[in-house]
Design a protein around this motif. Structure first.
Motif, short mmCIF file in Angstrom:
data_model
loop_
_atom_site.label_atom_id
_atom_site.label_comp_id
_atom_site.label_asym_id
_atom_site.label_seq_id
_atom_site.Cartn_x
_atom_site.Cartn_y
_atom_site.Cartn_z
N ARG A 52 6.53 -10.25 21.90
CA ARG A 52 7.44 -10.02 20.77
C ARG A 52 8.77 -9.43 21.23
N GLU A 53 8.72 -8.59 22.23
CA GLU A 53 9.94 -7.90 22.68
C GLU A 53 10.74 -8.82 23.58
N GLN A 60 29.42 -11.97 23.07
CA GLN A 60 29.93 -10.63 22.76
C GLN A 60 28.94 -9.50 23.02
N SER A 61 27.63 -9.79 23.01
CA SER A 61 26.69 -8.67 23.09
C SER A 61 25.31 -9.10 23.56
N THR A 62 24.52 -8.10 23.85
CA THR A 62 23.09 -8.26 24.14
C THR A 62 22.35 -7.30 23.21
N THR A 63 21.40 -7.83 22.45
CA THR A 63 20.66 -7.04 21.49
C THR A 63 19.18 -7.06 21.85
N ASP A 64 18.54 -5.90 21.78
CA ASP A 64 17.10 -5.84 22.00
C ASP A 64 16.38 -6.38 20.78
N GLY A 65 15.17 -6.95 21.01
CA GLY A 65 14.31 -7.37 19.90
C GLY A 65 13.56 -6.17 19.37
N PRO A 66 12.75 -6.24 18.33
CA PRO A 66 12.51 -7.46 17.57
C PRO A 66 13.73 -7.88 16.77
N TYR A 67 13.68 -9.06 16.28
CA TYR A 67 14.85 -9.71 15.74
C TYR A 67 14.82 -9.67 14.22
N ALA A 68 15.27 -8.56 13.65
CA ALA A 68 15.19 -8.35 12.21
C ALA A 68 15.98 -9.36 11.41
#
Length: 115
Positions: A52-53, A60-68
């Motif tokens: 899941r993670e 522009q960016s890097t976002t951590d999961g989970p993917y709301a």
């Protein structure tokens, strides 16, 4: 034969993806049977569930999961061989996730890519 990717999807949010240990125990044999059938026909290239993670990258960016913010999650894949798209779709029809509410399989031909 050509190579195809079968991507297993299910609805987000993450709660929809969660299964109890008892539910998981009930579904594992159907997954094992389906994948074993593909392997016994000599069509299986690889398969795995996905954790899941992870991370979501854009310019522009890097976002951590989970993917709301996503509506569906990719839960795993099978890479397999088939003579054509129709045959790959027939293989995908046996995937247990099809029986789940909100479950789906995306079938994509793997393109040749020289590295």
């Amino acid at each position: 034969m050509q190579e195809y990717m079968l991507l297993f999807r299910n609805l987000a949010p993450v709660e929809a993806y969660s299964s109890s240990p008892e539910e998981m125990e009930k579904t594992i044999p159907s997954w094992q049977s389906w994948i074993r059938g593909i392997a016994e026909e000599g069509r299986l290239i690889s398969t795995a569930p996905l954790e899941r993670e992870g991370a979501f990258l854009t310019k522009q960016s890097t976002t951590d999961g989970p993917y709301a913010e996503v509506k569906e999650l990719i839960l795993g894949y099978v890479a397999c061989k088939a003579n054509n798209m129709d045959e790959a779709i027939e293989i995908a029809k046996g995937c247990p996730i099809i029986a789940d509410d909100g479950g789906s399989v995306e079938v994509r031909k793997i393109a040749n890519f020289e590295v």
